[in-house]
Design a protein around this motif. Structure first.
Motif, mmCIF file in Angstrom:
data_model
loop_
_atom_site.group_PDB
_atom_site.id
_atom_site.type_symbol
_atom_site.label_atom_id
_atom_site.label_comp_id
_atom_site.label_asym_id
_atom_site.label_seq_id
_atom_site.Cartn_x
_atom_site.Cartn_y
_atom_site.Cartn_z
ATOM 1 N N LEU A 37 0.708 -1.034 -0.189
ATOM 2 C CA LEU A 37 0.020 0.041 0.130
ATOM 3 C C LEU A 37 1.063 1.236 0.008
ATOM 4 O O LEU A 37 0.398 2.299 -0.805
ATOM 5 N N ALA A 38 2.005 1.185 0.670
ATOM 6 C CA ALA A 38 2.752 2.296 0.591
ATOM 7 C C ALA A 38 3.387 2.578 -0.638
ATOM 8 O O ALA A 38 3.520 3.668 -1.164
ATOM 9 N N LYS A 39 3.669 1.443 -1.297
ATOM 10 C CA LYS A 39 4.327 1.772 -2.885
ATOM 11 C C LYS A 39 3.137 2.392 -3.672
ATOM 12 O O LYS A 39 3.452 3.195 -4.530
ATOM 13 N N LEU A 40 2.092 1.924 -3.456
ATOM 14 C CA LEU A 40 0.685 2.335 -4.357
ATOM 15 C C LEU A 40 0.533 3.703 -4.092
ATOM 16 O O LEU A 40 0.376 4.544 -4.892
ATOM 17 N N GLU A 41 0.756 4.357 -2.762
ATOM 18 C CA GLU A 41 0.646 5.626 -2.445
ATOM 19 C C GLU A 41 1.836 6.502 -3.198
ATOM 20 O O GLU A 41 1.274 7.488 -3.605
ATOM 21 N N ARG A 42 2.811 5.956 -3.041
ATOM 22 C CA ARG A 42 4.101 6.557 -3.822
ATOM 23 C C ARG A 42 3.554 6.644 -5.345
ATOM 24 O O ARG A 42 4.078 7.633 -5.854
ATOM 25 N N GLU A 43 3.477 5.616 -5.937
ATOM 26 C CA GLU A 43 2.926 5.639 -7.357
ATOM 27 C C GLU A 43 1.853 6.596 -7.793
ATOM 28 O O GLU A 43 2.012 7.352 -8.990
ATOM 29 N N ALA A 44 0.971 6.502 -6.821
ATOM 30 C CA ALA A 44 -0.210 7.621 -6.987
ATOM 31 C C ALA A 44 0.000 9.010 -6.665
ATOM 32 O O ALA A 44 -0.488 9.877 -7.089
ATOM 33 N N GLY A 45 1.086 9.183 -5.847
ATOM 34 C CA GLY A 45 1.417 10.438 -5.237
ATOM 35 C C GLY A 45 0.464 11.220 -4.521
ATOM 36 O O GLY A 45 0.272 12.407 -4.533
ATOM 37 N N ALA A 46 -0.231 10.285 -3.553
ATOM 38 C CA ALA A 46 -1.457 10.837 -2.932
ATOM 39 C C ALA A 46 -1.456 9.766 -1.874
ATOM 40 O O ALA A 46 -1.221 8.702 -1.875
ATOM 41 N N THR A 47 -2.008 10.292 -0.608
ATOM 42 C CA THR A 47 -2.242 9.526 0.692
ATOM 43 C C THR A 47 -3.699 8.896 0.374
ATOM 44 O O THR A 47 -4.611 9.501 -0.073
#
Length: 170
Positions: A37-47
């Motif tokens: 989930l942390a990687k997905l947040e980095r990919e999305a550029g959002a919390t």
């Protein structure tokens, strides 16, 4: 490009209401799911998630991405299903026309073997005394037909679009 595994993780957290419950549902440990989930947040550029003492809830960005992720995952599942149907006969229906003798003596072991090899294919068998089996193929009532012809009788050419394949000569 978002990783489908990470998108599935986000959807699981949205549905379960916590990382721990989502991890159990997906067969991960909670720390491993948190990393995804942390990687997905980095990919999305959002919390995407707000963690609290009773679990986790999605932010507005998380809700938006989870909604899209559900559609993407549904499309991927549909594509996987359709490809399996093309490659391995894992679905669909096979309609067979047969005459009585073949239906009793020849067809059962063949259909049993086919059912073992392709359990998700729906089989339908209908009785057609010759020459009605060929007409049933032409009419689209069956996908294939077992039929017979007597040697002295002139069989003539098959209808357009019908392939005749001799199986036995008696």
């Amino acid at each position: 490009m978002y990783d489908p595994t990470r998108l599935a993780a986000l959807v699981a957290v949205a549905e379960a209401g916590s990382i721990t419950r989502a991890a159990a549902r997906l067969g991960y440990t909670a720390p491993a799911l948190s990393q995804q989930l942390a990687k997905l947040e980095r990919e999305a550029g959002a919390t995407l998630l707000v963690r609290h003492h009773r679990g986790a809830r999605l932010t507005a960005a998380g809700e938006l991405l989870a909604g899209r992720a559900r559609r993407v995952l549904d499309e991927l599942d549909q594509a996987r299903h359709e490809l399996a149907q093309l490659a391995g006969l894992s679905g669909g229906r096979l309609r067979v026309g047969t005459f009585t003798t073949a239906g009793i003596h020849l067809l059962p072991p063949v259909l049993s073997a086919f059912r073992r090899a392709h359990p998700e294919v729906e089989l339908a068998v209908a009785d057609y005394e010759p020459p009605a089996g060929i007409a049933a193929v032409v009419a689209g009532e069956v996908d294939l037909a077992l039929t017979h012809a007597y040697e002295p009788a002139a069989a003539g050419p098959p209808p357009v679009g019908v392939l005749v394949e001799p199986l036995l000569v008696e």
